[in-house]
Design a protein around this motif. Structure first.
Motif, PDB file in Angstrom:
ATOM      1  N   GLY B 457       0.803  -1.215   0.000  1.00  0.00           N
ATOM      2  CA  GLY B 457       0.000   0.000   0.000  1.00  0.00           C
ATOM      3  C   GLY B 457       0.834   1.263   0.000  1.00  0.00           C
ATOM      4  N   PHE B 458       2.066   1.150   0.481  1.00  0.00           N
ATOM      5  CA  PHE B 458       2.890   2.350   0.590  1.00  0.00           C
ATOM      6  C   PHE B 458       3.593   2.688  -0.707  1.00  0.00           C
ATOM      7  CE2 PHE B 458       2.478   0.952   4.953  1.00  0.00           C
ATOM      8  CZ  PHE B 458       2.153   2.127   5.596  1.00  0.00           C
ATOM      9  N   ALA B 459       3.743   1.662  -1.574  1.00  0.00           N
ATOM     10  CA  ALA B 459       4.427   1.929  -2.835  1.00  0.00           C
ATOM     11  C   ALA B 459       3.474   2.640  -3.782  1.00  0.00           C
ATOM     12  CB  ALA B 459       4.900   0.629  -3.461  1.00  0.00           C
ATOM     13  N   GLU B 460       4.032   3.496  -4.601  1.00  0.00           N
ATOM     14  CA  GLU B 460       3.193   4.219  -5.546  1.00  0.00           C
ATOM     15  C   GLU B 460       2.559   3.223  -6.511  1.00  0.00           C
ATOM     16  OE1 GLU B 460       5.286   7.038  -7.840  1.00  0.00           O
ATOM     17  OE2 GLU B 460       3.528   7.639  -8.987  1.00  0.00           O
ATOM     18  N   GLY B 461       1.274   3.275  -6.635  1.00  0.00           N
ATOM     19  CA  GLY B 461       0.582   2.363  -7.534  1.00  0.00           C
ATOM     20  C   GLY B 461       0.323   1.002  -6.927  1.00  0.00           C
ATOM     21  N   GLY B 462       0.816   0.783  -5.749  1.00  0.00           N
ATOM     22  CA  GLY B 462       0.676  -0.543  -5.150  1.00  0.00           C
ATOM     23  C   GLY B 462      -0.743  -0.859  -4.752  1.00  0.00           C
TER      24      GLY B 462
END
Lengths: 177, 1041, 232, 301
Positions: B457-462
């Protein structure tokens, strides 16, 4: 040639030396030393070429005569080494390790004369007589004419002529003797 | 709220108490010690919870004095997290080491307690001297733990460790003294504020502090002492050193960087990456598990160090990246060390023993995949973000080094995994699994999955990633003990349900994805049907098969690059496990994995470069790329080409497909390879309009043509039926690559036609041949023969398959050939086209060999009573045959919609349709009409011949004219082996395996380089100290310069 | 009881086995799934169907027409048995040019109609000749070339060559001589043509009708037959 | 597709003409060959007699279903080629069903018969069949290379793949024939036709004295009759294909007879002069000069 025979005479008991031709000699040795002599000739005397192995049936003496014919290509002469083996349970040491092709001769002798060569490759396979169950046909006690008449439906009325007299009578009928 | 100061009080207090209370027995002492660690953990954990709920920092003073005159601790968010981690591994590690510690008595427990406490303080302290003191404490405690093993080797290692750390400590102390001299404070924040760099001589002080911390992190090559420690210590201790001390020391490094500022970033990054690449390179040559893990640990620390060096480029994501990678390292490395301690093998191959305990094998696989950075583990997202940011900063060289190091890491980790799954001819040693040893490992493995789920959830686009299918895979894993019939039905039902939910909307909106989703999902469902033919439980098959399909589905679903890459890696992992299930698949699984990783990193790099300077992660941004077009297009193409096994990257395929199980081969050949095609299509749609892309496409066109030629020639000289088909797949993918590269309407129509066709006939052929192989028990075609008498259904299937494959009218293969000609002449790629045509005729050679050698000719003795292939294979095969027949009879049903779809990218040059009659600019073709004409004609002629020879006598296989002889045995009468000897004489030189030889030599090169550099680790303590000193000097001069 | 019968069967096998080639003996084979099956090559690998009689077409006009075609298209099996085979190659040379009579050479019995037994036949060759003869499709014709095939010729007293070919297979045309010249062969072909056109060359059916007699004669001298009775 | 009886009848009639012309053509060629060797040779009508004889063979054997299908595939290949080939330029009736497909269809339909024949012969289980087929296929792959290059060259030249259009483009003058407008392509194709017809030096496939007539070694009677029927058709059709592509097509049957005879005669003529190639020799040979000529043709086009 003489020299060679003399030389061989020293190590092997040769008997019945016969100079057939200038470049062909036959010697006879005992069965036990026959292959020793063949080996010796191959390794030390330059008889590198094996010509043939043949057999003669001396039925009267109860013996088979085996002849190993060797050729010396550089000296351009042949040496026939004869040995005699008994006709009963005829058997001889196999020489296929000296020249591979001897195995074929031995296979033929096994089929035609019933001489066994223990250890020779494929010696028990039929050579040209597939499914032969008579005595070996080249033994002299085998009556080939009788066998043929019994087996191959001879045609009635078949006659034979001596070609020479027959042709003479055909070509020169008037030229009576 | 318990004050963190009590961590010290508990630690020291219990240490004294242990001495006093040793009369109560070792069990009591041990429990006391664990309780102590647990208490420390509790303290840190409650702070952690507090920070997540309220979010304040806290500073603690002791002894009534203000800093710098007392112990000066800080409990912030970072400290709470890291201290919790250290204490958790301390607690679990203590449980794990229970037996060892108990054996050694209370001294060991005391040392252990102090070790954990010391690390807590190292994390929390804000005082430089304090830091020094506790680093020393931890060093001594570490040495004490190392010699727990009490053999010659470990004592030596402990001694070397002491020497090295004292040299380092000396440097550190000097640095602190200098700093204090210049800054007049020992508080780290104070030092940071003092701006030492501005002061003359201050930079030397900073250098000394920094270099000593760097040395503590074991930089390459000044790290021989550390390797010996990892190697010699008992694995439980190594786990602690690798997980806990490294974590603590890394945080110390982070803190010290506050003093240093950004000016040293380049040096730090360089040292870190050198360590990462160098250490992993040397790791390829290792065969001792502990030492290997040591190399890996050092490598990971190098990467982490480098990440801090990249700090200026990473911005706010720095913590995310560093933390995910650190966390993965922490969990996985501890788990691996612990596993190594359970197996107790001195050799990597000894891990084959894990095969007896599938659960532990699963744990092992989890750790390996996590370390490499596969999804869904945290490091996947960390690495992704790292590469994205590096690319964004145009740090392409650094990016390359990161990927190279990761690749080296992949080499040895997957070789290791391969050994444990598949290596043969080994006596598998027994090993004992204690509950206290396996529970920590299990907790950490689960921790990896949980952490992965939450990090996404923290990664961009994740957030776009759909985890539900992965939960389904996990569910399958849990029900793995059930019989096949249940698992298979559940799997098929799941795929069917998913297809129904995804295919109709795709048909409406996105024809392209609909086609590939259809190939993936319908193909998946059909090939799974064949699974009913297997008996027993088939452990481990369904989770990995579904994992692959999940990955494929994610690729289809993906709208952004992260999601796409996520799916790509999931698919790779699933297919790896599928491939390595085959009987002799170990080396092929490894080479598949290495090419896949290499390809994946090319993709990663390509995505990163494409993302650079763009606001969005969406796949659409590929179309907006304006810089580095050649690089991006090339890298992405290479990434996809590894999956399509194009010439040069193909060597993994024949073995992998050939040795795979009967129903796996069609999955990985007919279906999986299309993922690469899908990627290429996406790529070309997005970037095909660039002139640079067109240039690369020209090269790709040649590559495709040569691939087709090489693949078909390779197939011609195979004796193994499945390898033959595998080579054929290479060639077919070459056609597809060629047709795609044409980049015109007709070219793409050809490519899609080929893709659909290849899916159908290759699935038919692989399923049938696989089923035959199951029946006859051999892959060698010359050992089969005459099976038409026993397996007529299989024969018909192969017959249809080869007619379709060879492109003979009236079956659908001809559609591809006809389009191909039109496209080639239209485009003007005559010579490439001629090569492809030539390879098409070569296809006849191996197709004939396949069907003749297997089904015609002489039936063998041992196959006289063999049965028809399993009905569970026949069902999917005949469904696919019906598909081919429909396509053949009504090509317009498929080609017309395809044409409309392609029109949106290439509006010009399509076909005109009039019923079944297609007209191109050059020619015309009526698929339905031809089908009808040929079928009628064939039927008429057949009936005529049947009438004419109605009285024919049926004879047996030896009733042949054999030069008046009779055949000897079926084996000697069946001409099959090396049947194309003449062709081999004429053209065999084209298939000399130069490419395999090239990769072999690359492999040798890597290993010999690794072997050469490994020699620097002589095992001599003095040499190691010399390394350390030399390293300092070299870095100093570089840094000054 | 069953044991006894089994023993009898085995004894009989022992007797027959004497000339049964090793590769033709029954053998045990392990199938891929591990069961053991028995393979009997003579039964499993060869068709043991008896030959059939193929009647001529019942409509005379058609049969005459077909016979004309057969007569004008004589495909000769290229199988030289004895020394007479040296007389065959000249047939195709410009000097004799048998092609103009519709005579062509074929390399396989399946496509041949005419079998020229060229000279003496040793027992070993006879076995192959019979096989090839039986593999030729009906209608087929045999031309016996040279005295050896008639009465044994100069090999009449050999232990290894047959005397009369007609004891082993039906012969349509004899060409006497030792050796007959190619011209004689051409005359033989013309004679054969006459016979075919007259519908008198149905010896293939004759062979089937007297199959047991022929087979007994053949087996009398070919003791290791090693095949089913008829070679399809 | 509407059913058109007239069209069907004309097509069948055309097939009959082609079959008989094929038999006659090979008879004439053999007669010529015999005369070259100073022999009288077979009668020109020997082909028909042989065919009748073969169909009149009474006893037949079969090795299985594929043994039947092989000749059927083969003959379907021949008849199919005929169906899709426009025979006489400008004639609606004699262009058969060529509206269903173009040159590419014809090129690939050649494989239909070959493949089926290979399978049927394979079912016979005779080792010589497999050897013959493997040779045939090996040789075939490279025969097709110059042929393909030539076809691509003329497709570029006329910018169409429709045979009728290619023929139409060559009308008007003898100088419009492809042989004059595109000599390299023609030569390449005419060299590859040597292999396609399978006469010496490229007749190792059948190699009568070595592997008794190769693939069809087990075929006899009706099966052989079917194969020979096909051979007769196929020789004409192949020649007609080359005639259409390179020699201006034919506007009437007589022209077709003449041109196809000459094209076929070309391969026999070469065969009379040259000895047989081994398979690797012929494979290499086709990849050398003929391929080079084909490449030149494309470069020039």
């Amino acid at each position: 040639m003489e020299q060679l025979i003399n030389k061989l005479q020293k190590s092997f008991k040769l008997s019945d030396v016969k100079h057939q031709r200038e470049n062909l000699t036959f010697v006879t040795v005992k069965k036990d030393s026959a292959l020793d002599l063949v080996t010796h000739c191959r390794d030390y005397e330059g008889f590198s070429h094996f010509v043939l192995l043949s057999c003669v049936d001396w039925i009267e003496d109860g013996k088979f005569q085996l002849t190993y014919l060797l050729n010396n290509p550089s000296g351009k002469f042949d040496l026939g080494i004869r040995t005699f083996i008994s006709r009963d349970n005829a058997s001889m040491t196999s020489a296929h390790l000296l020249w591979r092709q001897i195995a074929t001769y031995q296979r033929e002798l096994k089929e035609m004369y019933g001489i066994d060569f223990p250890g020779s490759p494929r010696v028990d396979e039929s050579f040209i007589l597939e499914g032969w169950d008579e005595i070996p046909p080249m033994r002299r006690e085998f009556d080939t004419k009788k066998y043929s008449e019994d087996t191959y439906f001879p045609r009635e009325g078949r006659g034979s002529n001596d070609p020479a007299t027959y042709m003479k009578s055909k070509l020169y009928p008037d030229d009576e003797k | 709220m318990v004050s963190p100061i009590h961590i010290i009080t508990i630690g020291l207090g219990l240490a004294f108490a242990l001495g006093l209370l040793q009369g109560f027995g070792k069990n009591f002492s041990g429990i006391l010690m664990l309780l102590g660690v647990a208490a420390m953990g509790f303290i840190s954990f409650q702070w952690l919870v507090a920070f997540f709920t309220s979010g304040s920092t806290s500073e603690i003073f002791t002894a009534g004095f203000k800093p710098p005159y007392s112990i000066n601790l800080m409990m912030g968010k970072h400290e709470a997290v890291l201290a919790s981690m250290v204490n958790l591994v301390g607690l679990l590690g203590g449980i794990y080491l229970w037996d060892t510690l108990k054996k050694q008595g209370f001294h060991a427990m005391l040392v252990y307690l102090v070790f954990i406490m010391g690390m807590n303080i190292m994390i929390m302290t804000r005082d430089a001297f304090n830091l020094f003191v506790f680093m020393e404490v931890v060093s001594i405690a570490t040495a004490g733990l190392v010699i727990l093993e009490q053999n010659n080797k470990s004592v030596q290692a402990g001694f070397k460790y002491m020497i090295a750390t004292s040299v380092i400590a000396g440097l550190f102390l000097m640095g602190i003294i200098f700093s204090y001299y210049f800054a007049a404070t020992l508080n780290i924040d104070g030092l940071a504020n003092a701006n030492l760099l501005a002061i003359k001589g201050g930079s030397l002080a900073i250098f000394l502090v920094l270099i000593s911390i760097i040395l503590e992190l074991k930089p390459f090559p000044a790290n021989g002492w550390a390797l010996d420690v990892y190697h010699a210590a008992t694995p439980g201790v190594s786990a602690l050193i690798s997980a806990a001390s490294a974590t603590a020391m890394y945080f110390v490094f982070y803190k010290v960087l506050g003093i240093v500022g950004d000016s040293w970033s380049q040096v730090i990054a360089a040292i870190g990456l050198l360590t990462f690449v160098g250490s992993n390179l040397l790791g390829t040559k290792q065969d001792n598990p502990n030492r290997l893990l040591g190399y890996s640990s050092i490598g990971q620390m190098g990467l982490l160090m480098a990440i801090l060096g990249f700090r200026p480029f990473l911005g706010e994501k720095l913590e995310f990246i560093a933390f995910t990678i650190l966390l993965t390292h922490y969990l996985a490395k501890a788990g691996l060390f612990w596993l190594a301690g359970i197996i107790k093998s001195e050799n990597l191959k000894g891990f084959a023993a894990l095969r007896k305990k599938p659960f532990m094998l699963f744990l092992f696989g989890t750790f390996v995949f996590a370390l490499i950075g596969f999804p869904p583990f945290p490091s996947f997202f960390g690495k992704w973000e790292l590469v994205m940011h590096l690319a964004n900063g145009h740090m392409y060289g650094w990016m390359f080094a990161v990927l190279l190091g990761s690749f080296f890491e992949g080499i040895y980790l997957f070789r290791w995994l391969g050994y444990s799954i598949k290596i043969d001819h080994l006596a598998l040693p027994d090993f004992k699994v204690d509950w206290n040893k396996i529970i920590p490992v299990g907790i950490f493995a689960i921790g990896l999955y949980v952490a992965g789920y939450f990090t996404s959830g923290f990664a961009e686009g994740g957030t776009a990633i759909n985890f539900i299918p992965l939960f389904f895979v996990a569910f399958l894993l849990m029900i793995d003990f059930l019989p096949i019939i249940i698992k298979n039905t559940i799997s098929i039902a799941a795929i069917a349900w998913y297809s129904f939910s995804i295919l109709p909307p795709l048909y409406e909106h996105d024809m392209l994805r609909f086609i590939f989703a259809g190939i993936f999902l319908i193909g998946g469902g059909l090939t799974l049907i064949a699974g009913y033919a297997y008996k027993g439980k088939r452990p481990g098959f369904y989770p990995v098969a579904l994992l692959m399909y999940v990955g494929l589905a994610q690729i289809i679903e993906a709208q952004n690059m992260l999601h796409f890459f996520f799916g790509w890696e999931i698919m790779t992992a699933g297919s790896y496990f599928l491939i390595i299930r085959g009987k002799r698949s170990m080396p092929h699984g490894l080479s598949y994995m290495l090419f896949s990783i290499g390809g994946a990193y090319a993709l990663l790099a390509g995505f990163g470069m494409a993302h650079a300077g763009q606001a969005s992660l969406s796949l659409d941004v590929l179309a907006n790329v304006s810089q580095n077009v050649s690089w991006i297009f090339g890298l992405l193409a290479v990434g996809f080409l590894t999956k399509t096994a194009s010439l040069g990257l193909h060597i993994w395929l024949p073995g992998a497909h050939g040795e795979a199980e009967s129903d796996v081969s069609p999955m990985v050949s007919a279906i999986l390879l299309k993922a690469g095609v899908f990627g290429l299509v996406i790529l070309m749609i997005a970037m095909g309009h660039h002139p640079e892309a067109a240039n690369i496409a020209y090269i790709l066109g040649w590559l495709g043509a040569l691939t087709a030629l090489a693949g078909n020639l390779g197939a011609t000289f195979q004796e193994d039926a499945k390898r033959l088909l595998a080579y054929s797949s290479i060639a077919q993918l070459g056609y597809i690559l060629f047709a795609l590269s044409i980049m015109t309407h007709l070219g793409w129509l050809t490519a899609f036609t080929y893709s659909i066709n290849h899916f159908m006939y290759k699935a038919i052929l692989f399923l049938t041949i696989g089923a035959v192989v199951l029946r006859v028990g051999t892959h060698n075609m010359y050992e089969m023969g005459g099976l038409i008498k026993r397996m007529p259904f299989a024969f018909i299937a192969v017959l249809i398959g080869i007619i379709a494959l060879s492109g003979v009218p009236p079956l659908s293969g001809f559609a591809g050939k006809w389009l191909f000609y039109n496209a080639v002449i239209d485009k003007g790629w005559y010579f490439q086209g001629a090569i492809v045509f030539f390879s098409g005729t070569i296809a006849f050679l191996y197709l004939f060999k396949l069907i003749y050698s297997v089904f015609l000719g002489q039936l063998k003795d041992n196959h006289r009573q063999v049965k028809e292939i399993s009905v569970w294979f026949i069902i999917p095969i005949y469904v696919l045959i019906i598909g081919i027949m429909i396509f053949s009879a009504k090509p317009q049903w498929v080609l017309q919609p395809l044409g409309e779809m392609i029109t949106s990218w290439y509006p010009n040059g399509g076909l005109q349709w009039d019923g079944g009659l297609a007209t191109s600019a050059l020619g015309y073709w009526n698929g339905s009409g031809i089908m009808i004409s040929i079928v009628i004609m064939f039927a008429l002629l057949l009936s005529w011949l049947l009438v004419m020879s109605r009285k024919a006598q049926k004879v047996e296989q030896f009733n042949i004219v054999y030069s008046a002889e009779r055949p000897f045995r079926p084996e000697t009468t069946h001409v099959s082996y090396n049947i194309y000897a003449g062709y081999n004489k004429a053209l065999g030189f084209l298939v000399t395996p130069v490419i395999a030889a090239f990769w072999d030599s690359m492999d040798n090169l890597v290993h010999s380089v690794a072997g050469f550099f490994r020699k620097i680790y002589s095992g001599n303590g003095q040499v190691y100290v010399a390394h350390v000193v030399l390293f300092v000097v070299v870095v100093y001069f570089f840094a000054i310069a | 009881m069953t044991n006894e019968t089994n023993n009898i069967v085995e004894d009989k096998l022992e007797l027959e086995d004497k000339f049964l080639a090793p590769e033709n003996r029954k053998r045990q084979v392990t199938t891929p799934d591990g069961t053991i099956i028995e393979v009997d090559p003579l039964r499993d690998y060869f068709s043991d169907a008896r030959p059939q009689i193929y009647r001529p077409n019942s409509i005379p006009v058609i049969e005459n027409f077909l016979n004309w075609a057969r007569a004008e298209s004589l495909w000769v099996l290229g199988f030289g048995t004895g020394c007479g085979s040296i007389e065959l190659p000249p047939l195709t040379t410009p000097r004799f040019d048998a092609y103009r009579f519709g005579v062509q050479m074929r390399a396989t019995p399946r496509q041949s109609n005419v079998f020229i037994i060229s000279g003496y036949l040793s027992v070993k060759t006879l076995k192959r000749v019979v096989r090839s003869y039986e593999q030729m499709p009906n209608p087929k014709y045999v031309i016996a070339l040279g005295s050896c095939t008639i009465n044994g010729g100069m090999y009449y007293d050999s232990y290894n060559t047959i005397n009369r070919l007609d004891q082993y297979m039906p012969v349509d045309v004899y060409i006497a001589g030792c050796m007959p010249r190619p011209e004689a062969l051409l005359a033989g072909f013309n004679k054969l043509k006459e016979l075919i056109k007259a519908g008198k060359a149905e010896k293939a059916n004759e062979y089937v009708e007297n199959f047991d007699w022929y087979k007994a004669n053949q087996k009398k001298i070919i003791k290791d037959w090693n095949m089913p009775d008829y070679n399809w | 597709m509407d059913f058109d009886l007239t069209k069907l009848l004309f097509t069948l009639l055309g097939l009959l003409i082609v079959l008989n012309w094929g038999i006659l053509m090979s008879g004439i060629i053999r007669k010529i060959g015999a005369r070259v060797a100073k022999r009288y040779g077979i009668p020109v009508y020997q082909g028909w007699i042989d065919l009748i004889k073969n169909y009149a063979i009474r006893s037949q054997i079969t090795h299985g279903i594929m043994f039947y299908l092989g000749p059927v595939f083969r003959l379907s290949g021949g008849v199919g080629l005929f169906l899709f080939m426009p025979m006489i330029f400008g004639s609606e009736h004699w262009s058969n069903y060529s509206f269903q497909g173009d040159l590419i269809l014809l090129m690939y339909f050649q494989f239909f018969g070959m493949l089926g024949m290979a399978l049927g012969a394979g079912e016979g289980g005779h080792p010589n069949s497999a050897i013959g087929i493997s040779r045939g296929l090996s040789q075939f792959t490279t025969i097709e290379v110059p042929m393909t290059l030539a076809v691509i060259a003329i497709a570029i030249q006329y910018h169409t793949l429709s045979i009728a259009d290619i023929v139409a483009a060559q009308q008007g003058s003898i100088l419009n024939w492809t042989v004059f407008t595109n000599p390299f392509a023609t030569v390449a194709a005419m060299l590859s036709v040597l292999g396609a017809f399978g006469h010496s030096p490229f007749n190792l496939v059948k190699a009568p004295n070595e592997i008794p007539i190769g693939p069809p070694t087990e075929y006899h009677g009706t099966f052989l009759g079917v194969l020979r029927t096909n051979a007769a058709i196929l020789h004409v059709i192949e020649a007609v294909l080359f005639m259409n592509l390179f020699f201006g097509g034919a506007s009437n049957w007589f022209e077709l007879f003449l041109k196809s005879f000459l094209i076929y005669f070309w391969s026999v003529f070469v065969g009379m002069v040259f000895p047989r190639f081994r398979i690797e020799q012929s494979v290499r040979w086709f990849l050398k000069i003929p391929t080079l000529l084909g490449i030149i043709a494309i470069i020039l086009a």
